[in-house]
Design an enzyme around this catalytic site. Structure first.
Site: not given
Ligand code: CP3
Length: 357
Positions: A27, A31, A40, A77, A153
């Site tokens: 990640r 944010r 964003r 994502d 999910y």
């Molecule tokens: O690593 C990176 O920079 C690449 C981008 C990436 C995102 N999500 C961007 C994202 C990757 C590799 C993921 C994977 C992801 N997404 C996982 C597996 C890895 C982990 O963290 O366990 C999972 C379970 C998700 C599902 C997901 N996406 C959730 C639960 C959420 C909301 C909770 C949160 O932390 O925001 C997201 C949203 C998300 N995916 C954001 C980002 C940058 C935040 C969105 C925002 O800008 O508000």
């Protein structure tokens, strides 16, 4: 696809010698970076960022402009895949992901099929655009969720703190869960192969929720399907080997089985002792991890100390990629990220230089 100028990540994932340990952060685009929040806001929503190749490219490169990271990871994502299957993903502000059409009824489950890859063309366009913008500076990592984590999910309809719907299905109609997992595994294999064809130079499977399972259920419902993916991936593109990384959060007790899938590397969360992990898997796989992301909330001096501790625990042997044990928190001070990346580079360089030949 030619080899990147900085190929430390690819070398380390293939357990080849390096003079500096590569570092990237799960990640790393997100944010905690004000420039991410600005893009964003400009794009409108998180999914608008993912669906537009220019925005996805911009935010993928943001952390690389700030910090000397050794890899880029596709900005997208894991939930794009169930969205393409028709479950209708949205991210409500301040909440987590939501599916308008979660899998609840038997008929809905049985109707699930792998989506045509055209529905995910926007992801492949982002891969193409990012790899062009990277211009071979560092490798680009592609990724997907694991079949089981996606199913969590898809069945719950969003995040969960007990996964009771998933467990209810597992312990009442396991054949229906297996059907979902089979569709997911076939889809993920094709999805990752397409990312590779479009320029991803390594791929990682995120099994965020495998750790909620018993050992027997992990083998049957998560590991088995990741094994099928590893077996179905195109491991070479234009003469370059494409390393595959498996990461099960909470999966520390199953490392031997994970290594036996034939993957190239395992991601470790912060609960795993690196030296013990290495002793268990031997030199079959590289290891990636595993700083507690919470360390980044501490003082810069403590960040540096903990980074050195992680490097010492993995030791100078080939096959370590430095990372966090899970994704970086949105509340992370960026100065600590700089301290982390610089400490990993400087200290590991000394470690490798002093290693016995
Ligand atoms: O690593 C990176 O920079 C690449 C981008 C990436 C995102 N999500 C961007 C994202 C990757 C590799 C993921 C994977 C992801 N997404 C996982 C597996 C890895 C982990 O963290 O366990 C999972 C379970 C998700 C599902 C997901 N996406 C959730 C639960 C959420 C909301 C909770 C949160 O932390 O925001 C997201 C949203 C998300 N995916 C954001 C980002 C940058 C935040 C969105 C925002 O800008 O508000």
């Amino acid at each position: 696809m030619t080899r990147p100028d900085n190929d430390l990540l690819l070398r380390a994932l293939l357990r080849q010698p390096v003079d500096t340990t590569p570092v990237w952060l799960m990640r790393q685009a997100g944010r905690y970076l004000p420039e991410y929040r600005a893009t964003r806001a400009h794009a409108g929503s998180f999914m608008d960022l993912c669906r537009n190749a220019n925005f996805a490219t911009e935010v993928t490169l943001q952390p690389l402009s700030r910090f000397p990271l050794d890899a880029a990871i596709l900005f997208s994502d894991i939930l794009t895949v169930p969205d393409a299957m028709g479950l209708e993903l949205s991210f409500a502000e301040g909440e987590g992901p939501r599916f308008a059409k979660p899998l609840r009824e038997e008929a809905e489950i049985l109707a699930l099929t792998p989506p045509p890859m055209e529905k995910l063309a926007y992801v492949f366009e982002a891969v193409t655009s990012i790899s062009r913008a990277l211009d071979n500076r560092v490798p680009l990592i592609g990724f997907s969720g694991s079949p089981f984590t996606l199913a969590c999910y898809m069945i719950e309809g969003g995040g969960s703190d007990d996964f009771r719907r998933v467990k209810a299905l597992m312990y009442s109609r396991p054949e229906l869960l297996h059907h979902i997992l089979d569709v997911n595994a076939r889809t993920v294999t094709e999805y990752l192969n397409q990312q590779i064809a479009h320029g991803a130079q390594a791929v990682m499977v995120f099994d965020t929720w495998g750790g909620i399972l018993t050992s027997a259920a992990y083998e049957a419902f998560s590991l088995e399907y990741m094994r099928r993916i590893v077996a179905g991936l195109k491991r070479e593109q234009d003469g370059q080997r494409i390393p595959v990384v498996l990461f099960t959060k909470g999966g520390g007790q199953w490392l031997e089985g994970m290594a036996d899938t034939g993957c190239d590397a395992l991601g470790l969360d912060w609960t795993v002792d690196p030296a013990a992990a290495r002793a268990r898997v031997g030199h079959r796989v590289a290891l990636q991890g595993n700083l507690d992301p919470g360390v980044l909330m501490g003082t810069p001096a403590e960040v540096a100390r903990e980074a050195r501790r992680v490097l010492d625990a993995f030791g100078p042997a080939p096959g370590h990629v430095f990372n966090l044990g899970h994704g970086i928190s949105q509340y992370t001070p960026h100065d600590n990220v700089r301290v982390l990346v610089e400490t990993v580079h400087h200290y590991s360089h000394v470690l490798h230089a002093n290693a016995p030949a």
